[in-house]
Design an enzyme around this catalytic site. Sequence first.
Site, PDB file in Angstrom:
ATOM      1  N   SER A 138       0.804  -1.269   0.067  1.00  0.00           N
ATOM      2  CA  SER A 138      -0.085   0.056   0.041  1.00  0.00           C
ATOM      3  C   SER A 138       0.963   1.159  -0.080  1.00  0.00           C
ATOM      4  O   SER A 138       1.986   1.273   0.733  1.00  0.00           O
ATOM      5  CB  SER A 138      -0.740   0.035   1.062  1.00  0.00           C
ATOM      6  OG  SER A 138      -1.578   1.134   1.469  1.00  0.00           O
ATOM      7  N   TYR A 152      -1.487  -0.382  10.527  1.00  0.00           N
ATOM      8  CA  TYR A 152      -2.053  -0.655   9.341  1.00  0.00           C
ATOM      9  C   TYR A 152      -0.690  -0.233   8.437  1.00  0.00           C
ATOM     10  O   TYR A 152      -0.073  -1.160   7.657  1.00  0.00           O
ATOM     11  CB  TYR A 152      -3.113  -0.075   8.597  1.00  0.00           C
ATOM     12  CG  TYR A 152      -3.337  -0.622   7.032  1.00  0.00           C
ATOM     13  CD1 TYR A 152      -3.715  -1.828   6.651  1.00  0.00           C
ATOM     14  CD2 TYR A 152      -3.075   0.622   6.153  1.00  0.00           C
ATOM     15  CE1 TYR A 152      -3.725  -1.900   5.467  1.00  0.00           C
ATOM     16  CE2 TYR A 152      -3.173   0.382   4.788  1.00  0.00           C
ATOM     17  CZ  TYR A 152      -3.590  -1.002   4.347  1.00  0.00           C
ATOM     18  OH  TYR A 152      -3.716  -1.084   2.937  1.00  0.00           O
TER      19      TYR A 152
END
Length: 243
Positions: A138, A152
């Site tokens: 990501s 995250y």
Amino acid sequence: MIKEIDVTDFKGKTVLVVGGSRGIGAAIVRDFAASGAKVRFTYAGATDAAKALAESTGAVAVQADAADRAALLQTVRDAGPIDVFVYNAGLLINGDPLELDADAVDRMIDVNVRGAYHGSVEAARAMPANGRIIVIGSVNGDRVPFPGISAYAMTKSALQGMARGLARDFGPRGITVNVVQPGPTDTGMNPADGPYASQMHAVMATGRHGTVDEVTHLVRYLASPGASGTTGAMHTIDGGFGA
């Protein structure tokens, strides 16, 4: 004369996609199946979606929890020698770190990091020379633009160190290891018309969500012979979100 390399033909290649029943993973399964590859993919709970994808593509669906190391490793072994291993499984747990459930954060680490590492290593054991390992990370591995995603982002940054290290470990066999880092991408998890879309678009150079096809095209290139010199690298495809 420069030899043209075909990045669309994967006939005779075996591809395993971990986390392939929905979103980006499902698009990757469709793309490799359409390119002639023998494709297997895992799913955790989306049984109906997995069955429909398998039926429409001819791929083999295998139920396996990416957080269960034993199950994941057995799935990789059962796939036989894998030419292209794509790890797409991932969880997003967000919120105030002082209030997040610790067990939920640990499960996210198990799926996002431990599964990626153990799956990649197991795939490499029997992988032919010049194989490909591609991990879907990501843009948040590079940039944390708002609060609530520290855990995250930590998991996505961890993939960067993993890829750099494994690239050196497996490089002598011609095996490449790369991370694809999507930004906002139009999926069920982050729809282009979602409640936070306008905020994300405001800081993107393109002013729009990316598409799953854009991500799959990058994955297919990294899996191709033309990417033999590309390894240990992060490939951000975020519409300028992090520019």
